[in-house]
Design a protein around this motif. Structure first.
Motif, PDB file in Angstrom:
ATOM      1  N   VAL A 193       0.940  -1.103   0.145  1.00  0.00           N
ATOM      2  CA  VAL A 193      -0.067  -0.111  -0.092  1.00  0.00           C
ATOM      3  C   VAL A 193       0.846   1.362   0.429  1.00  0.00           C
ATOM      4  O   VAL A 193       0.740   2.301  -0.526  1.00  0.00           O
ATOM      5  CB  VAL A 193      -0.364   0.200   0.519  1.00  0.00           C
ATOM      6  CG1 VAL A 193      -2.061   1.120   1.267  1.00  0.00           C
ATOM      7  CG2 VAL A 193      -1.900  -1.315   1.427  1.00  0.00           C
ATOM      8  N   PHE A 194       1.938   1.090   0.583  1.00  0.00           N
ATOM      9  CA  PHE A 194       2.859   2.138   1.104  1.00  0.00           C
ATOM     10  C   PHE A 194       3.636   2.654  -0.283  1.00  0.00           C
ATOM     11  O   PHE A 194       3.276   3.986  -1.009  1.00  0.00           O
ATOM     12  CB  PHE A 194       3.927   1.995   2.395  1.00  0.00           C
ATOM     13  CG  PHE A 194       4.581   2.821   1.660  1.00  0.00           C
ATOM     14  CD1 PHE A 194       4.780   4.367   2.386  1.00  0.00           C
ATOM     15  CD2 PHE A 194       5.992   2.748   1.219  1.00  0.00           C
ATOM     16  CE1 PHE A 194       5.426   5.366   3.069  1.00  0.00           C
ATOM     17  CE2 PHE A 194       7.169   3.586   1.094  1.00  0.00           C
ATOM     18  CZ  PHE A 194       7.237   5.025   2.353  1.00  0.00           C
ATOM     19  N   PHE A 195       3.850   1.458  -1.323  1.00  0.00           N
ATOM     20  CA  PHE A 195       4.501   1.560  -2.230  1.00  0.00           C
ATOM     21  C   PHE A 195       3.425   2.217  -3.904  1.00  0.00           C
ATOM     22  O   PHE A 195       3.942   3.106  -4.326  1.00  0.00           O
ATOM     23  CB  PHE A 195       4.656   0.428  -2.895  1.00  0.00           C
ATOM     24  CG  PHE A 195       5.991  -0.285  -2.135  1.00  0.00           C
ATOM     25  CD1 PHE A 195       7.008   0.990  -1.941  1.00  0.00           C
ATOM     26  CD2 PHE A 195       6.657  -1.447  -2.441  1.00  0.00           C
ATOM     27  CE1 PHE A 195       7.478   0.241  -0.646  1.00  0.00           C
ATOM     28  CE2 PHE A 195       7.633  -2.168  -1.210  1.00  0.00           C
ATOM     29  CZ  PHE A 195       8.399  -1.137  -1.077  1.00  0.00           C
ATOM     30  N   ALA A 196       2.358   1.444  -3.571  1.00  0.00           N
ATOM     31  CA  ALA A 196       1.276   1.729  -4.089  1.00  0.00           C
ATOM     32  C   ALA A 196       0.765   3.337  -4.151  1.00  0.00           C
ATOM     33  O   ALA A 196       1.106   4.430  -4.945  1.00  0.00           O
ATOM     34  CB  ALA A 196      -0.044   1.129  -3.926  1.00  0.00           C
ATOM     35  N   LYS A 197       0.663   3.759  -3.163  1.00  0.00           N
ATOM     36  CA  LYS A 197       0.953   5.709  -2.702  1.00  0.00           C
ATOM     37  C   LYS A 197       2.018   6.230  -3.088  1.00  0.00           C
ATOM     38  O   LYS A 197       1.706   7.900  -4.237  1.00  0.00           O
ATOM     39  CB  LYS A 197       0.747   5.434  -1.266  1.00  0.00           C
ATOM     40  CG  LYS A 197       1.239   7.292  -0.838  1.00  0.00           C
ATOM     41  CD  LYS A 197      -0.345   8.181  -0.855  1.00  0.00           C
ATOM     42  CE  LYS A 197      -0.631   9.289  -0.761  1.00  0.00           C
ATOM     43  NZ  LYS A 197      -1.719  10.274  -1.394  1.00  0.00           N
ATOM     44  N   GLN A 198       3.121   6.068  -3.217  1.00  0.00           N
ATOM     45  CA  GLN A 198       4.164   6.616  -3.642  1.00  0.00           C
ATOM     46  C   GLN A 198       4.307   6.865  -5.668  1.00  0.00           C
ATOM     47  O   GLN A 198       4.737   7.749  -6.080  1.00  0.00           O
ATOM     48  CB  GLN A 198       5.758   6.252  -3.313  1.00  0.00           C
ATOM     49  CG  GLN A 198       6.262   5.740  -2.088  1.00  0.00           C
ATOM     50  CD  GLN A 198       7.458   5.562  -1.658  1.00  0.00           C
ATOM     51  OE1 GLN A 198       7.552   4.369  -2.371  1.00  0.00           O
ATOM     52  NE2 GLN A 198       8.419   6.096  -0.644  1.00  0.00           N
ATOM     53  N   HIS A 199       3.624   5.709  -5.794  1.00  0.00           N
ATOM     54  CA  HIS A 199       3.531   5.986  -7.536  1.00  0.00           C
ATOM     55  C   HIS A 199       1.846   6.141  -7.547  1.00  0.00           C
ATOM     56  O   HIS A 199       1.595   6.038  -8.956  1.00  0.00           O
ATOM     57  CB  HIS A 199       4.238   4.016  -7.939  1.00  0.00           C
ATOM     58  CG  HIS A 199       5.194   3.249  -7.982  1.00  0.00           C
ATOM     59  ND1 HIS A 199       5.309   2.928  -6.920  1.00  0.00           N
ATOM     60  CD2 HIS A 199       5.798   3.848  -8.729  1.00  0.00           C
ATOM     61  CE1 HIS A 199       6.961   2.596  -7.324  1.00  0.00           C
ATOM     62  NE2 HIS A 199       7.358   2.995  -8.013  1.00  0.00           N
ATOM     63  N   GLU A 200       1.233   7.257  -6.963  1.00  0.00           N
ATOM     64  CA  GLU A 200      -0.098   7.952  -6.645  1.00  0.00           C
ATOM     65  C   GLU A 200      -1.336   6.786  -7.023  1.00  0.00           C
ATOM     66  O   GLU A 200      -1.853   7.472  -8.525  1.00  0.00           O
ATOM     67  CB  GLU A 200       0.457   9.287  -8.082  1.00  0.00           C
ATOM     68  CG  GLU A 200       1.717   9.952  -7.285  1.00  0.00           C
ATOM     69  CD  GLU A 200       1.954  11.309  -8.659  1.00  0.00           C
ATOM     70  OE1 GLU A 200       0.849  11.803  -8.280  1.00  0.00           O
ATOM     71  OE2 GLU A 200       2.619  10.930  -8.689  1.00  0.00           O
ATOM     72  N   ALA A 201      -1.359   5.788  -6.779  1.00  0.00           N
ATOM     73  CA  ALA A 201      -2.002   5.225  -7.068  1.00  0.00           C
ATOM     74  C   ALA A 201      -3.285   5.644  -6.567  1.00  0.00           C
ATOM     75  O   ALA A 201      -3.583   5.847  -5.062  1.00  0.00           O
ATOM     76  CB  ALA A 201      -2.123   3.402  -7.119  1.00  0.00           C
ATOM     77  N   LYS A 202      -5.130   5.154  -6.785  1.00  0.00           N
ATOM     78  CA  LYS A 202      -6.003   5.597  -6.526  1.00  0.00           C
ATOM     79  C   LYS A 202      -6.285   4.728  -5.117  1.00  0.00           C
ATOM     80  O   LYS A 202      -6.825   5.479  -4.011  1.00  0.00           O
ATOM     81  CB  LYS A 202      -6.794   5.968  -6.866  1.00  0.00           C
ATOM     82  CG  LYS A 202      -7.061   7.101  -8.227  1.00  0.00           C
ATOM     83  CD  LYS A 202      -8.356   7.337  -9.061  1.00  0.00           C
ATOM     84  CE  LYS A 202      -8.180   8.534  -9.550  1.00  0.00           C
ATOM     85  NZ  LYS A 202      -9.781   8.401 -10.301  1.00  0.00           N
ATOM     86  N   ALA A 203      -5.747   3.448  -4.922  1.00  0.00           N
ATOM     87  CA  ALA A 203      -6.625   2.551  -3.847  1.00  0.00           C
ATOM     88  C   ALA A 203      -6.126   1.282  -4.442  1.00  0.00           C
ATOM     89  O   ALA A 203      -5.365   0.825  -5.274  1.00  0.00           O
ATOM     90  CB  ALA A 203      -8.093   2.501  -4.446  1.00  0.00           C
ATOM     91  N   VAL A 204      -6.323   0.641  -3.738  1.00  0.00           N
ATOM     92  CA  VAL A 204      -5.202  -1.305  -3.754  1.00  0.00           C
ATOM     93  C   VAL A 204      -6.623  -2.083  -3.370  1.00  0.00           C
ATOM     94  O   VAL A 204      -7.400  -1.526  -2.583  1.00  0.00           O
ATOM     95  CB  VAL A 204      -4.567  -1.384  -2.456  1.00  0.00           C
ATOM     96  CG1 VAL A 204      -3.985  -3.199  -2.962  1.00  0.00           C
ATOM     97  CG2 VAL A 204      -3.271  -0.165  -3.389  1.00  0.00           C
ATOM     98  N   ILE A 205      -6.574  -2.628  -4.649  1.00  0.00           N
ATOM     99  CA  ILE A 205      -7.321  -4.429  -4.324  1.00  0.00           C
ATOM    100  C   ILE A 205      -6.845  -5.656  -4.058  1.00  0.00           C
ATOM    101  O   ILE A 205      -5.791  -5.541  -5.040  1.00  0.00           O
ATOM    102  CB  ILE A 205      -8.358  -4.034  -5.403  1.00  0.00           C
ATOM    103  CG1 ILE A 205      -9.395  -2.922  -5.766  1.00  0.00           C
ATOM    104  CG2 ILE A 205      -9.642  -5.251  -5.171  1.00  0.00           C
ATOM    105  CD1 ILE A 205     -10.359  -2.781  -4.610  1.00  0.00           C
ATOM    106  N   PHE A 206      -6.469  -6.018  -2.856  1.00  0.00           N
ATOM    107  CA  PHE A 206      -6.466  -7.088  -2.619  1.00  0.00           C
ATOM    108  C   PHE A 206      -6.974  -8.263  -3.409  1.00  0.00           C
ATOM    109  O   PHE A 206      -8.560  -8.001  -2.714  1.00  0.00           O
ATOM    110  CB  PHE A 206      -5.726  -7.870  -1.493  1.00  0.00           C
ATOM    111  CG  PHE A 206      -4.801  -5.924  -0.447  1.00  0.00           C
ATOM    112  CD1 PHE A 206      -3.652  -6.352  -0.570  1.00  0.00           C
ATOM    113  CD2 PHE A 206      -5.377  -5.571   0.223  1.00  0.00           C
ATOM    114  CE1 PHE A 206      -2.459  -5.860  -0.355  1.00  0.00           C
ATOM    115  CE2 PHE A 206      -4.179  -4.710   0.444  1.00  0.00           C
ATOM    116  CZ  PHE A 206      -2.994  -4.771  -0.135  1.00  0.00           C
ATOM    117  N   ILE A 207      -6.639  -9.702  -3.881  1.00  0.00           N
ATOM    118  CA  ILE A 207      -7.324 -10.857  -4.273  1.00  0.00           C
ATOM    119  C   ILE A 207      -6.213 -11.479  -3.454  1.00  0.00           C
ATOM    120  O   ILE A 207      -5.422 -11.624  -3.433  1.00  0.00           O
ATOM    121  CB  ILE A 207      -6.554 -10.622  -5.587  1.00  0.00           C
ATOM    122  CG1 ILE A 207      -6.928 -10.076  -6.694  1.00  0.00           C
ATOM    123  CG2 ILE A 207      -7.779 -12.590  -6.089  1.00  0.00           C
ATOM    124  CD1 ILE A 207      -6.165 -10.085  -8.295  1.00  0.00           C
ATOM    125  N   SER A 208      -7.622 -12.040  -2.894  1.00  0.00           N
ATOM    126  CA  SER A 208      -7.200 -13.413  -1.408  1.00  0.00           C
ATOM    127  C   SER A 208      -6.775 -14.940  -2.824  1.00  0.00           C
ATOM    128  O   SER A 208      -7.741 -15.256  -3.422  1.00  0.00           O
ATOM    129  CB  SER A 208      -8.610 -13.821  -0.503  1.00  0.00           C
ATOM    130  OG  SER A 208      -8.879 -12.373  -0.549  1.00  0.00           O
TER     131      SER A 208
END
Length: 739
Positions: free
Chosen positions: A263-278
């Protein structure tokens, strides 16, 4: 033997309510008859006693005359009294019938002071009750116990009562207030055109515990819309290959880095949100895994009070945006089935719409239950056995397998107390930790509120999370513990094989478990032993039925074996007169880790030359100091053998000082500085860099974390400063180890 089931009967016997009254008749006699009989008895008794009394007066007169001839009567009487009491004590100690654990074994205190550890240890396996553990496992798995809920408090009270019923008198139910969030039916994930909706609950059940959410996740103020992109496991390399700016990121749980780092990396790369696949469990594609997204690698504990305790209800709490531990973009887990559908549609240019409406509690009550058996000699020093109590749902394998072992260990040590009138040389603490699923909040807040005390007094932490979930025997151990752990692994067998031959022994400690704050906040040597396997972690499918159907441990054989193993290790560390650290094992591992550190540095192909020479020298200096301790220990053991177990006062004083030095030794490696705002990481010897992998067969990431962290960032000059600092600390710790 007392257990959790002991209580008042449903229909109390009549004697409970009996009250003495002044009746006219007394037994078979009326008052007149009784008075006549009493008078006759008194007359006869006087006739018998009178000659005896006259004889007593004569002897007392002769005794007083003798005392006068010797000197001052008062002084002489006091001396005779002292002599008489010493003689009585000698007879009691010499002819005491409690000799089942006394002897001349060097394993423990004898003759009223030393106990035979081997004889105590042999009793352990006869106390273990697999049937009761199975019943406790089913009971704990019968109710969802998410942090801060009624189910969680019910189990806390159950454990508190269990401790009381088994004879533990020192019990605390510590209440803290931490941030928690709970899932809501108003959360949704769908394709923007309305043609598809994610099923955000498990097992066709929409009760709260079955709903999809991430502990410590961020809500959306308004629905988020946009394109989405699938990037596998969300490593830095994955993010580097794909443009995720202003997009929703779809990625898999698992891989080799923590979910919160993704999630930290996603924010650094300016993503809007994260969806985790179980992941799917066996053939079940509907599992929804609920993982903490608080940034554990920055700070452990309540995400709004990073670095300080939340025990006080009036403590300062940070705004979400100002905390280094909170995730800064929303996250949501979905099932494997829904994830595969979205992956299949990813190249079609469709857009997602996402809304997260979790119920947030800024300061929700959580509860730790801590009980202790007080040590008889150095009671200020102690071992801590910790078990995660909460879960994201039923938690059969994730927390309950450890909880039933936790209860069994309580029963074992209180039973040894009752059976042998024994108490350990040093104290044993049993801690049931809450809010493990919320960034290890329960254990971290408990440590933060008594950090200085634990630095001075704690010398071993044993973690009991997910104790039995498969067939692979894994051991994580601080090198100081290896000798004792290995010794007992070799003594126990499963299906004809010794546990030592089955075990993979490491010093890894990389998962999000309650050992992290003990290692990184107070440098308490830690131990984890478990049978590891794949199971529907942090899902409502992690229930008792799946445990039974999988035949992981249907006869509770693995549970019983691990309880016996851990109990014997605890006994040795609590009872052996010297804290049984092995400094040869410790320094030999440091030599390996130093070479591994150099290998990692060389793999970076830096143009800057780092000097590791002094680091090597100080590790060897510590090895020499450790050898001096081992020599003293050998001479002490030899003296006890020759003296029949009688320890001279000078040896006792020296031994206590050695124990003080060993505990103090661990605290030397705690820095007062903070590395890159990582409030939960103070240990410069063991611990994890921010971006280290969860597993790595090439590099030992759980060693020299401050140096490795600088090397990861290619800050080579700062890395040399960290090396120099460690050199100084190693030297001082080695010097202070000796008396």
């Amino acid at each position: 033997m007392l257990d959790s089931s002991s209580s008042l009967p449903l229909n109390p016997p009549d004697y409970i309510f009996e009250i003495e009254e002044d009746h006219e008749n007394v037994g078979f006699f009326n008052k007149a008859q009784f008075k006549k009989l009493a008078n006759n008895f008194n007359t006869r008794l006087i006739k018998i006693i009178d000659p005896i009394y006259e004889g007593y007066k004569y002897l007392q007169l002769q005794y007083e005359k003798s005392i006068l001839k010797l000197g001052n009567p008062l002084v002489i009487k006091r001396l005779l009294y002292v002599f008489f009491m010493v003689f009585i004590i000698f007879l009691i100690s010499k002819y005491s019938n409690n000799d089942s654990i006394s002897g001349t074994s060097i394993g423990g205190f004898v003759k009223g002071k030393f106990y035979d550890i081997d004889k105590l240890s042999d009793s352990i396996k006869y106390i273990i009750d697999p049937k009761m553990m199975k019943e406790n496992l089913e009971y704990f798995s019968s109710v969802p116990h998410i942090t801060g809920t009624k189910g969680d408090l019910t189990l806390a009270k159950y454990i508190e009562t269990y401790m009381k019923n088994n004879g533990i008198n020192n019990i605390e139910l510590n209440e803290y207030q931490t941030f928690t969030n709970y899932p809501s039916k108003n959360t949704y994930l769908k394709l923007k055109d309305g043609s598809w909706n994610a099923k955000l609950y498990e097992s066709h059940n929409e009760n709260m515990e079955f709903l999809s959410y991430n502990p410590n996740s961020l809500n959306t103020n308004e629905p988020i819309q946009g394109e989405y992109v699938y990037i596998n496991y969300g490593t830095e390399e994955d993010f580097g290959k794909t443009d995720v700016k202003d997009k929703i990121v779809l990625l898999n749980y698992g891989g080799n880095i923590p979910e919160s780092n993704k999630v930290f990396f996603a924010k650094q790369h300016e993503a809007k949100a994260v969806i985790f696949i179980s992941p799917k469990f066996k053939h079940n594609e509907d599992v929804i895994q609920k993982e903490n997204v608080g940034l554990t690698r920055v700070s452990l504990g309540d995400i709004l009070t990073p670095g300080w305790s939340s025990e006080d209800g009036y403590v300062t709490r940070l705004n979400w945006d100002f905390s280094e531990t909170t995730p800064k973009i929303p996250t949501l887990p979905i099932s494997y089935k829904d994830g595969q559908y979205l992956i299949s549609q990813a190249d079609k240019g469709v857009e997602l719409e996402l809304k997260i409406a979790n119920t947030n509690r800024q300061a929700k009550h959580i509860w730790n239950v801590v009980g202790s058996i007080e040590g008889r000699e150095q009671n200020e020093k102690g071992i801590i056995i910790g078990a995660a109590r909460d879960s994201s749902c039923y938690g059969t394998m994730s927390s309950n397998t450890g909880n039933v072992a936790f209860l069994e260990l309580i029963k074992i040590f209180t039973s040894l107390q009752r059976k042998f009138q024994w108490s350990p040389s040093r104290s044993i603490y049993f801690a049931s930790f809450d809010a493990t699923e919320y960034n290890l909040a329960g254990s971290s807040e408990w440590i933060e509120s008594r950090r200085e005390l634990l630095e001075k007094e704690g010398y071993l932490y044993i973690d009991l999370s997910d104790l039995v979930s498969g067939e692979s025997l894994e051991v994580n151990a601080n090198p100081l513990l290896n000798e004792i752990v290995t010794k007992h692994l070799k003594k126990l067998k499963l299906n004809g094989r010794s546990l030592y031959d089955m075990a993979d022994i490491k010093n890894e400690f990389s998962s999000s478990k309650n050992y992290l704050p003990f290692i990184n906040l107070v440098n308490m040597p830690s131990l984890e032993i478990k049978f590891r396997g794949e199971y529907p972690q942090n899902s409502c499918y992690d229930d008792f039925m799946n445990f039974e159907n999988s035949k992981i441990d249907d006869k509770m054989t693995k549970h019983s074996l691990l309880v016996e193993l851990i109990a014997k290790i605890i006994l040795e560390f609590a009872e052996y007169p010297l804290i049984p650290y092995n400094y040869n094992d410790f320094t030999n591992k440091l030599i390996e880790y130093e070479q591994n550190l150099e290998n990692y540095y060389k793999s970076l192909n830096s143009d800057i030359n780092l000097d590791f020479k002094k680091l090597k020298q100080k590790i060897w200096f510590m090895k020499e100091q450790g050898n001096k301790y081992e020599n003293w220990k050998a001479s002490w053991e030899d003296y006890l053998r020759k003296s029949g177990g009688i320890e001279h006062t000078s040896y006792s004083m020296a031994r206590w000082r050695w124990n003080d030095n060993m505990v103090e030794f661990n605290s030397k490696f705690l820095t007062k500085g903070i590395l890159v705002k990582r409030f939960g990481y103070r240990n410069i010897l063991f611990g994890l860099p921010f971006n280290s992998p969860l597993q790595d067969d090439k590099f030992v990431w759980n060693s020299f974390p401050y140096i490795r962290n600088r090397l990861q960032l290619r800050q080579f000059e700062d890395a040399q400063l960290e090396i120099n600092n460690l050199v100084h600390v190693l030297e001082q710790a080695a010097i202070n180890l000796l008396l």
